[in-house]
Design a protein around this motif. Structure first.
Motif, PDB file in Angstrom:
ATOM      1  N   LYS A 150      88.389  63.363  74.437  1.00  0.00           N
ATOM      2  CA  LYS A 150      89.666  62.832  74.916  1.00  0.00           C
ATOM      3  C   LYS A 150      90.309  63.748  75.952  1.00  0.00           C
ATOM      4  CE  LYS A 150      90.671  60.170  70.726  1.00  0.00           C
ATOM      5  NZ  LYS A 150      91.501  60.070  69.491  1.00  0.00           N
ATOM      6  N   SER A 151      90.104  65.058  75.812  1.00  0.00           N
ATOM      7  CA  SER A 151      90.690  65.996  76.781  1.00  0.00           C
ATOM      8  C   SER A 151      90.085  65.832  78.172  1.00  0.00           C
ATOM      9  CB  SER A 151      90.509  67.436  76.301  1.00  0.00           C
ATOM     10  OG  SER A 151      89.164  67.860  76.472  1.00  0.00           O
ATOM     11  N   LEU A 152      88.939  65.162  78.242  1.00  0.00           N
ATOM     12  CA  LEU A 152      88.289  64.893  79.525  1.00  0.00           C
ATOM     13  C   LEU A 152      88.640  63.510  80.054  1.00  0.00           C
ATOM     14  CD1 LEU A 152      84.806  66.407  78.588  1.00  0.00           C
ATOM     15  CD2 LEU A 152      86.485  67.389  80.166  1.00  0.00           C
ATOM     16  N   GLY A 153      89.610  62.867  79.409  1.00  0.00           N
ATOM     17  CA  GLY A 153      90.112  61.597  79.914  1.00  0.00           C
ATOM     18  C   GLY A 153      89.383  60.379  79.401  1.00  0.00           C
ATOM     19  N   ILE A 154      88.646  60.520  78.279  1.00  0.00           N
ATOM     20  CA  ILE A 154      87.881  59.407  77.726  1.00  0.00           C
ATOM     21  C   ILE A 154      88.394  59.101  76.327  1.00  0.00           C
ATOM     22  CG2 ILE A 154      85.589  58.606  77.025  1.00  0.00           C
ATOM     23  CD1 ILE A 154      84.443  60.605  79.104  1.00  0.00           C
ATOM     24  N   ASP A 155      88.758  57.866  76.084  1.00  0.00           N
ATOM     25  CA  ASP A 155      89.231  57.463  74.762  1.00  0.00           C
ATOM     26  C   ASP A 155      88.026  57.221  73.862  1.00  0.00           C
ATOM     27  OD1 ASP A 155      91.017  56.768  72.758  1.00  0.00           O
ATOM     28  OD2 ASP A 155      90.970  54.645  73.302  1.00  0.00           O
ATOM     29  N   ALA A 156      87.982  57.875  72.719  1.00  0.00           N
ATOM     30  CA  ALA A 156      86.821  57.778  71.825  1.00  0.00           C
ATOM     31  C   ALA A 156      87.292  57.648  70.383  1.00  0.00           C
ATOM     32  CB  ALA A 156      85.940  59.011  71.979  1.00  0.00           C
ATOM     33  N   LYS A 157      86.426  57.076  69.535  1.00  0.00           N
ATOM     34  CA  LYS A 157      86.777  56.941  68.124  1.00  0.00           C
ATOM     35  C   LYS A 157      85.518  56.938  67.269  1.00  0.00           C
ATOM     36  CE  LYS A 157      86.994  51.864  68.255  1.00  0.00           C
ATOM     37  NZ  LYS A 157      87.847  50.685  68.008  1.00  0.00           N
ATOM     38  N   PHE A 158      85.708  57.157  65.961  1.00  0.00           N
ATOM     39  CA  PHE A 158      84.624  57.110  64.978  1.00  0.00           C
ATOM     40  C   PHE A 158      84.445  55.673  64.542  1.00  0.00           C
ATOM     41  CE2 PHE A 158      83.048  57.779  60.518  1.00  0.00           C
ATOM     42  CZ  PHE A 158      81.809  58.308  60.883  1.00  0.00           C
ATOM     43  N   SER A 159      83.171  55.224  64.474  1.00  0.00           N
ATOM     44  CA  SER A 159      82.895  53.827  64.182  1.00  0.00           C
ATOM     45  C   SER A 159      81.682  53.709  63.276  1.00  0.00           C
ATOM     46  CB  SER A 159      82.646  53.070  65.491  1.00  0.00           C
ATOM     47  OG  SER A 159      82.218  51.748  65.254  1.00  0.00           O
ATOM     48  N   GLY A 160      81.720  52.747  62.353  1.00  0.00           N
ATOM     49  CA  GLY A 160      80.563  52.490  61.513  1.00  0.00           C
ATOM     50  C   GLY A 160      80.286  53.635  60.566  1.00  0.00           C
ATOM     51  N   ARG A 161      78.995  53.825  60.235  1.00  0.00           N
ATOM     52  CA  ARG A 161      78.649  54.853  59.247  1.00  0.00           C
ATOM     53  C   ARG A 161      78.456  56.224  59.886  1.00  0.00           C
ATOM     54  NH1 ARG A 161      72.276  54.732  57.621  1.00  0.00           N
ATOM     55  NH2 ARG A 161      71.444  54.303  59.677  1.00  0.00           N
ATOM     56  N   ASN A 162      78.163  56.268  61.204  1.00  0.00           N
ATOM     57  CA  ASN A 162      77.869  57.592  61.775  1.00  0.00           C
ATOM     58  C   ASN A 162      77.966  57.654  63.292  1.00  0.00           C
ATOM     59  OD1 ASN A 162      75.569  55.968  62.172  1.00  0.00           O
ATOM     60  ND2 ASN A 162      74.217  57.729  62.211  1.00  0.00           N
ATOM     61  N   ASP A 163      78.689  56.732  63.936  1.00  0.00           N
ATOM     62  CA  ASP A 163      78.725  56.678  65.394  1.00  0.00           C
ATOM     63  C   ASP A 163      80.085  57.069  65.952  1.00  0.00           C
ATOM     64  OD1 ASP A 163      76.170  55.680  65.206  1.00  0.00           O
ATOM     65  OD2 ASP A 163      76.739  53.590  65.600  1.00  0.00           O
ATOM     66  N   LEU A 164      80.068  57.683  67.142  1.00  0.00           N
ATOM     67  CA  LEU A 164      81.263  57.849  67.955  1.00  0.00           C
ATOM     68  C   LEU A 164      81.120  56.905  69.138  1.00  0.00           C
ATOM     69  CD1 LEU A 164      81.697  61.743  67.975  1.00  0.00           C
ATOM     70  CD2 LEU A 164      82.701  60.072  66.418  1.00  0.00           C
ATOM     71  N   THR A 165      82.195  56.187  69.438  1.00  0.00           N
ATOM     72  CA  THR A 165      82.117  55.169  70.475  1.00  0.00           C
ATOM     73  C   THR A 165      83.224  55.317  71.511  1.00  0.00           C
ATOM     74  OG1 THR A 165      83.476  53.598  69.219  1.00  0.00           O
ATOM     75  CG2 THR A 165      81.095  53.497  68.870  1.00  0.00           C
ATOM     76  N   ALA A 166      82.944  54.772  72.691  1.00  0.00           N
ATOM     77  CA  ALA A 166      83.930  54.653  73.759  1.00  0.00           C
ATOM     78  C   ALA A 166      83.696  53.294  74.414  1.00  0.00           C
ATOM     79  CB  ALA A 166      83.766  55.779  74.782  1.00  0.00           C
ATOM     80  N   LYS A 167      84.770  52.566  74.672  1.00  0.00           N
ATOM     81  CA  LYS A 167      84.665  51.210  75.227  1.00  0.00           C
ATOM     82  C   LYS A 167      83.753  50.329  74.364  1.00  0.00           C
ATOM     83  CE  LYS A 167      87.042  51.861  79.110  1.00  0.00           C
ATOM     84  NZ  LYS A 167      88.294  51.145  79.425  1.00  0.00           N
ATOM     85  N   GLY A 168      83.750  50.591  73.053  1.00  0.00           N
ATOM     86  CA  GLY A 168      82.971  49.781  72.133  1.00  0.00           C
ATOM     87  C   GLY A 168      81.489  50.092  72.090  1.00  0.00           C
ATOM     88  N   LYS A 169      81.044  51.107  72.824  1.00  0.00           N
ATOM     89  CA  LYS A 169      79.631  51.464  72.840  1.00  0.00           C
ATOM     90  C   LYS A 169      79.425  52.891  72.336  1.00  0.00           C
ATOM     91  CE  LYS A 169      77.969  48.361  76.474  1.00  0.00           C
ATOM     92  NZ  LYS A 169      77.090  48.268  77.660  1.00  0.00           N
ATOM     93  N   LYS A 170      78.272  53.114  71.746  1.00  0.00           N
ATOM     94  CA  LYS A 170      77.964  54.403  71.111  1.00  0.00           C
ATOM     95  C   LYS A 170      77.573  55.458  72.144  1.00  0.00           C
ATOM     96  CE  LYS A 170      74.361  56.219  68.012  1.00  0.00           C
ATOM     97  NZ  LYS A 170      73.302  55.816  67.068  1.00  0.00           N
TER      98      LYS A 170
END
Length: 333
Positions: free
Chosen positions: A114-134
């Motif tokens: 996020k500090s690099l300007g990218i919104d990211a989140k934890f998703s599913g059992r073990n993925d990090l995603t941005a714009k809905g993609k892993k």
């Protein structure tokens, strides 16, 4: 507030050899001290890394990979196969088990991204995603007093190679409602086109220090200044990477929400003489425990179900799902 009693280190491997990097990861796990957290950063060149219980030939186009100069590696943790190249950065949190805190560990990665300007989140059992993609897959490994959590960060990975070397089952793809493995992953450079590996490294180190304390000074390691030959030989060996691919008398296969499973049984005089379970389930030790519990049993579904039911685990859903599945299978036998 930071816990001032936590001892931290940042270690970076300068080697791109997956067998060395995984050997170093296990060595650091073996050496972890009470109240210590190590943040380990590493990269592999053109490598497919499979989970502890996966079938190499089923997950990877091994011949194609090796003919192109790539390497197959197997890690200690569970989960699925991943492709690494120099456009990907790997991280590992290695720690005293008492300090294991998945939310805190993920916060280091998410805050760095996020500090690099990218919104990211934890998703599913073990993925990090941005714009809905892993962009990051994560896996975990636990011992009695120590643990690790590691993952990938796709920055500028060659997705053509990823697609070329990984064999993802149609069932797995269908379960995620997608057409191909490449359609569900994204490089962070696609979201921030000036992003570099070094920028990500610096951002990760700063985020780790912000959350865990210590300094951003890193200890740099490579094969010339770190002798872990026994562990290296293990990770480089055919036996570890490929293992046996025996012919089974009976094979059951299914996919669950927590992962796929292929159970192979060899029989003699009506008893199970060997059992192997291939799986991308995250709990690699439980999968091995189930397989070993079947050896010596009569091939009688009631005996198998009773044995599996009595396995002690913190993942009862896996046990219940396998029981229900095998019970349904027994009706077809």
């Amino acid at each position: 507030m930071l816990n001032q009693d936590i001892h931290t280190k940042i270690i970076r491997s300068l080697s791109f050899d997956p067998w060395f990097n995984l050997a170093l990861e296990e060595h650091l796990l073996n050496q972890i001290q009470p109240n210590e957290v190590i943040f380990y950063l590493w990269q592999n060149k053109d490598t497919v890394v499979i989970g502890k219980n996966q079938n190499a030939w089923k997950e990877c186009r091994c011949k194609r990979l090796e003919e192109d100069g790539g390497k197959l590696a197997r890690r200690l943790s569970g989960g699925g196969a991943v492709f690494h190249d120099l456009g990907n950065l790997n991280f590992t949190f290695i720690m005293d088990k008492n300090l294991y805190d998945l939310e805190k560990q993920l916060k280091v990665i998410l805050n760095a991204v996020k500090s690099l300007g990218i919104d990211a989140k934890f998703s599913g059992r073990n993925d990090l995603t941005a714009k809905g993609k892993k962009f990051s897959g994560n896996a975990f490994y636990f011992r009695e007093h120590s643990a690790y959590h590691h993952g990938t960060i796709l920055i500028n990975t060659d997705l053509m190679k990823l697609t070329n070397y990984l064999q993802v089952s149609k069932e797995k793809i269908a379960s995620k409602g997608i057409d191909s493995v490449s359609s569900r992953v994204i490089n962070l450079m696609d979201l921030q086109n000036n992003l570099t590996i070094d920028q990500m490294l610096q951002s990760l180190k700063q985020s780790f220090v912000d959350i865990y304390g210590g300094t951003t000074n890193e200890i740099q390691v490579d094969r010339d200044n770190y002798n872990i030959k026994d562990l290296y030989d293990k990770y480089a060996s055919w036996e570890w990477r490929y293992g046996e691919a025996p012919k089974f008398d009976i094979v059951f296969e299914n996919r669950f929400p927590w992962g796929g499973i292929q159970m192979g049984l060899s029989l003699k005089n009506g008893h199970i003489t060997s059992a192997k379970i291939y799986s991308d389930a995250m709990n690699s030790k439980l999968i091995q425990k189930i397989a070993s519990s079947l050896i010596g049993l009569p091939f009688d579904m009631n005996a198998i179900l009773d044995t599996i039911k009595n396995i002690d685990t913190k993942d009862p859903i896996i046990i219940t799902d396998i029981q229900n599945w095998l019970f349904q299978k027994s009706k077809q036998l």
